[in-house]
Design an enzyme around this catalytic site. Structure first.
Site, PDB file in Angstrom:
ATOM      1  N   CYS A 121       4.329  -4.743  -7.097  1.00 41.53           N
ATOM      2  CA  CYS A 121       5.600  -3.575  -6.497  1.00 41.53           C
ATOM      3  C   CYS A 121       5.461  -3.503  -4.983  1.00 41.53           C
ATOM      4  O   CYS A 121       6.349  -3.175  -4.477  1.00 41.53           O
ATOM      5  CB  CYS A 121       5.908  -2.552  -6.905  1.00 41.53           C
ATOM      6  SG  CYS A 121       7.619  -1.169  -6.623  1.00 41.53           S
ATOM      7  N   CYS A 122       4.182  -3.404  -4.736  1.00 44.53           N
ATOM      8  CA  CYS A 122       3.661  -3.042  -3.446  1.00 44.53           C
ATOM      9  C   CYS A 122       3.838  -4.648  -2.534  1.00 44.53           C
ATOM     10  O   CYS A 122       4.063  -4.669  -1.208  1.00 44.53           O
ATOM     11  CB  CYS A 122       2.212  -3.506  -2.931  1.00 44.53           C
ATOM     12  SG  CYS A 122       1.545  -0.856  -3.394  1.00 44.53           S
ATOM     13  N   CYS A 203       5.919   5.890  -0.921  1.00 47.56           N
ATOM     14  CA  CYS A 203       7.342   5.682  -2.016  1.00 47.56           C
ATOM     15  C   CYS A 203       6.731   7.548  -3.060  1.00 47.56           C
ATOM     16  O   CYS A 203       5.954   7.319  -3.495  1.00 47.56           O
ATOM     17  CB  CYS A 203       6.667   4.440  -2.325  1.00 47.56           C
ATOM     18  SG  CYS A 203       7.064   3.420  -1.398  1.00 47.56           S
ATOM     19  N   CYS A 206       5.155   7.019  -5.809  1.00 46.83           N
ATOM     20  CA  CYS A 206       3.661   7.165  -5.887  1.00 46.83           C
ATOM     21  C   CYS A 206       3.225   8.102  -5.114  1.00 46.83           C
ATOM     22  O   CYS A 206       2.097   7.980  -4.433  1.00 46.83           O
ATOM     23  CB  CYS A 206       3.325   5.748  -4.727  1.00 46.83           C
ATOM     24  SG  CYS A 206       3.780   4.152  -6.426  1.00 46.83           S
ATOM     25  N   CYS A 231      -2.737  -0.494  -1.224  1.00 45.64           N
ATOM     26  CA  CYS A 231      -1.990  -1.359  -1.224  1.00 45.64           C
ATOM     27  C   CYS A 231      -2.178  -2.759  -0.544  1.00 45.64           C
ATOM     28  O   CYS A 231      -1.194  -3.155  -0.663  1.00 45.64           O
ATOM     29  CB  CYS A 231      -0.588  -0.448  -0.450  1.00 45.64           C
ATOM     30  SG  CYS A 231      -0.586  -0.096   1.312  1.00 45.64           S
TER      31      CYS A 231
HETATM   32  S1  SF4 Z   1       3.707   2.239  -3.190  1.00 43.24           S
HETATM   33 FE1  SF4 Z   1       4.853   2.590  -4.896  1.00 43.24          FE
HETATM   34  S2  SF4 Z   1       6.923   2.144  -5.411  1.00 43.24           S
HETATM   35 FE2  SF4 Z   1       5.585   1.777  -3.386  1.00 43.24          FE
HETATM   36  S3  SF4 Z   1       5.787  -0.354  -2.928  1.00 43.24           S
HETATM   37 FE3  SF4 Z   1       4.169   0.397  -4.019  1.00 43.24          FE
HETATM   38  S4  SF4 Z   1       4.274   0.339  -6.360  1.00 43.24           S
HETATM   39 FE4  SF4 Z   1       6.177  -0.129  -5.500  1.00 43.24          FE
END
Ligand code: SF4
Length: 249
Positions: A121-122, A203, A206, A231
């Site tokens: 996702c990141c 986010c 998170c 991340c």
């Molecule tokens: S911090 Fe969480 S919601 Fe944001 S990009 Fe990474 S995994 Fe996805």
């Protein structure tokens, strides 16, 4: 109680650290004219840096990642910066098709299912847009501080990322009290979530508030082991997951 009232404290050497941070930013301009960007997460440290850039009219662009998962309070800082400092913030968003495909396959809450999916996702929401932000840049500026976690204990004022870009970390030696002392002294706009005990804001899914005494980074990816909590924005060297940087975020 506000974050400024709670955290701001002038400690010995504060003014010298401010001047050193300014000198680092001036060096970034001198060495990378027209090719340097501040990658802001819109967190407290990054708001300090944006204020220094604007206050001293430094030729450093300001860019941020709109992951699509930010709190409304965080997103609202973009127009607040533009209005306060009369500068345009570059906003980088993920590729919509990539997000739709990822969510369709893995669900809206995939980040909680495994470290691999969270990093996936990141990669889509942060790393790819960041690569566009840095594409034609030879240097970038971040708000990383040595105090933030054990992993960041060796943060230098400047270093090379895994793509050979120079990453400037002007607040490397600042404390959390320094950050808030600067914000309070200069009336810097900041995310109101900091007033609700969010030390590190990324986010919404998170990020969480922390309790007094909890580690700084326990507000981020709290369900993961400590060693997994990056991340990819600030990794470097052979293990880099991405080809560049991070705020943070
Ligand atoms: S911090 Fe969480 S919601 Fe944001 S990009 Fe990474 S995994 Fe996805």
């Amino acid at each position: 109680m506000s974050a400024t009232a709670l955290y701001a404290r002038e400690t010995p050497g504060f003014e010298a650290r401010v001047q050193n941070a300014l000198a680092v930013l001036q060096r970034a301009v001198a060495e990378h004219a027209g090719r340097v960007v501040q990658a802001t997460s819109l967190g407290a440290e990054d708001m300090v840096i944006t204020d220094l850039i604007a206050r001293h009219r430094l030729a450093i662009a300001v860019g941020t990642l709109q992951t699509g998962m930010l709190h409304a309070e965080t997103t609202a800082l973009i127009p607040a910066i533009e209005s306060r400092y009369a500068l345009a913030v570059e906003v980088y968003e993920p590729v919509n098709e990539s997000v739709v495909t990822f969510v369709r396959k893995n669900g809206e809450r995939a980040m909680y299912d495994s470290v691999e999916l969270r990093k996936g996702c990141c990669a889509i929401r942060k790393l790819e847009p960041l690569s566009r932000m840095l594409k034609d840049r030879s240097a970038w500026v971040t708000g990383m501080r040595r105090e933030q976690s054990n992993d960041r204990g060796t943060v230098a004022f400047s270093e090379l990322d895994d793509k050979g870009r120079t990453k400037f970390n002007p607040l490397a030696d600042w404390s959390w009290a320094d950050v808030w002392q600067y914000i309070a002294s200069n009336d810097v706009p900041y995310n109101p979530l900091h007033d609700q005990f969010f030390p590190s804001i990324g986010c919404a899914p998170c990020t969480r508030a922390i309790a007094v005494g909890e580690d700084f980074r326990s507000g981020r990816w709290w369900w993961e082991a400590e060693g997994a909590k990056e991340c990819g924005l600030h990794v470097h060297g052979a293990d880099a997951q991405v080809s560049m940087i991070g705020s943070h975020a």
